[in-house]
Design an enzyme around this catalytic site. Sequence first.
Site, short mmCIF file in Angstrom:
data_model
loop_
_atom_site.label_atom_id
_atom_site.label_comp_id
_atom_site.label_asym_id
_atom_site.label_seq_id
_atom_site.Cartn_x
_atom_site.Cartn_y
_atom_site.Cartn_z
CG HIS A 177 -2.32 0.36 1.04
ND1 HIS A 177 -3.06 -0.53 0.13
CD2 HIS A 177 -3.06 1.49 1.27
CE1 HIS A 177 -4.37 0.26 0.26
NE2 HIS A 177 -4.43 1.32 0.88
CG ASP A 181 -7.26 7.26 -3.09
OD1 ASP A 181 -7.30 5.86 -2.97
OD2 ASP A 181 -7.97 8.01 -3.29
N GLY A 182 -5.06 5.33 -4.45
CA GLY A 182 -4.67 4.82 -5.74
C GLY A 182 -3.95 3.64 -6.02
CG ASN A 183 -1.92 2.13 -2.54
OD1 ASN A 183 -0.99 2.26 -2.72
ND2 ASN A 183 -2.56 2.78 -1.55
CB ILE A 186 -0.29 2.12 -8.74
CG1 ILE A 186 1.02 2.32 -9.36
CG2 ILE A 186 -0.50 1.45 -7.17
CD1 ILE A 186 0.87 3.25 -10.49
NE ARG A 188 -7.56 -2.22 -10.76
CZ ARG A 188 -7.97 -1.76 -9.48
NH1 ARG A 188 -7.88 -2.56 -8.35
NH2 ARG A 188 -8.42 -0.61 -9.28
CE1 TYR A 218 -7.52 -7.36 -7.87
CE2 TYR A 218 -8.62 -5.77 -7.16
CZ TYR A 218 -7.49 -6.11 -7.45
OH TYR A 218 -6.60 -5.12 -7.73
#
Length: 329
Positions: A177, A181-183, A186, A188, A218
């Site tokens: 992580h 945010d956006g983990n 990024i 994928r 998932y």
Amino acid sequence: MPYQPPFTLSAKVIHLVSSISEALGEINQEHLQSSPQLRKQNRIKTIAGTLAIEGNTLSLEQVTAIVDGKSVLGEPKEIAEVHGAIAAYEKLTEWDASSEADFLAAHGLLMREILSDAGKFRNKSVGIHKGKQVVHIAPPAGRVPHLVADLFDWAKTSDQHPLIISSVVHYELEFIHPFMDGNGRIGRLWQTLLLGQWKPIFFLLPLESVIKDRQQAYYDALEKADDVTDSLPFIEFILDAIDSVLQENRQNIAADSDQVSDQVKILLATLTEDYLSVPEMMELLSLTHRTSFRKNYLNPTLALGLIEMRYPESPRSPKQKYRKTTLPR
């Protein structure tokens, strides 16, 4: 001692690697690269899918409009997320999957309109919640740069199969992580980059869309891998998703090849990126029967996604015009 991510392999993993390799050998990559319909459709599915996993509510039609440079009504944050994803996927082929600088640059593009610290590792502790329950506590912020560097070094030097390496990296990035945010996005994106650097066809396939269709599975795979301290459950899940997207696109490519009639090819050869009305197209083709033109030329070409409307929100508009489908660059 070199870093070694904790994972084991299974008979299912070996079977999936074999199935994916077989599918890769059968897919006509040249057709996928040259097909406007499939390329644009897959790029839009990728962007819409990876954002929908994170709760973005914009429809596929709205994402399509934004990709085409049109204005849409929606939450500014969600529209900004689409802009960021477009920018990041446009640059994807230029990055090095083992480069920390490229990794940070990719996150910066993805989140540039959303986070003030986009493109910078987090400096705070974070946990992942499921309702009121904490299901994952990420490593301390101070360890993040070292963990990412160790992971990338392992990926670059590992003798494991690229399918397994990319899946492990995806899981480990979710575990680390590295950003506030956006983990998920990024992670994928970076798996797609690793796969694309192995086989460029992966730059053209919408893996993120398949993950979206299996969103709960998932999350379950990530959680199970955390529980057993082994990324095997996630490797099995993601390889199954890759196998599915390959099988689906193998069918789409075959259908696309079979369905392009001589009339469709003639119409496409006539059109450019300038919009034309039905009478203008008919004049260029020396045709006089409007119903026959629509049935044999226009409608099949529209159905294949090879041309687009100027006013898609009003298909029957008397001002309607058409042009060749434009591809996301």
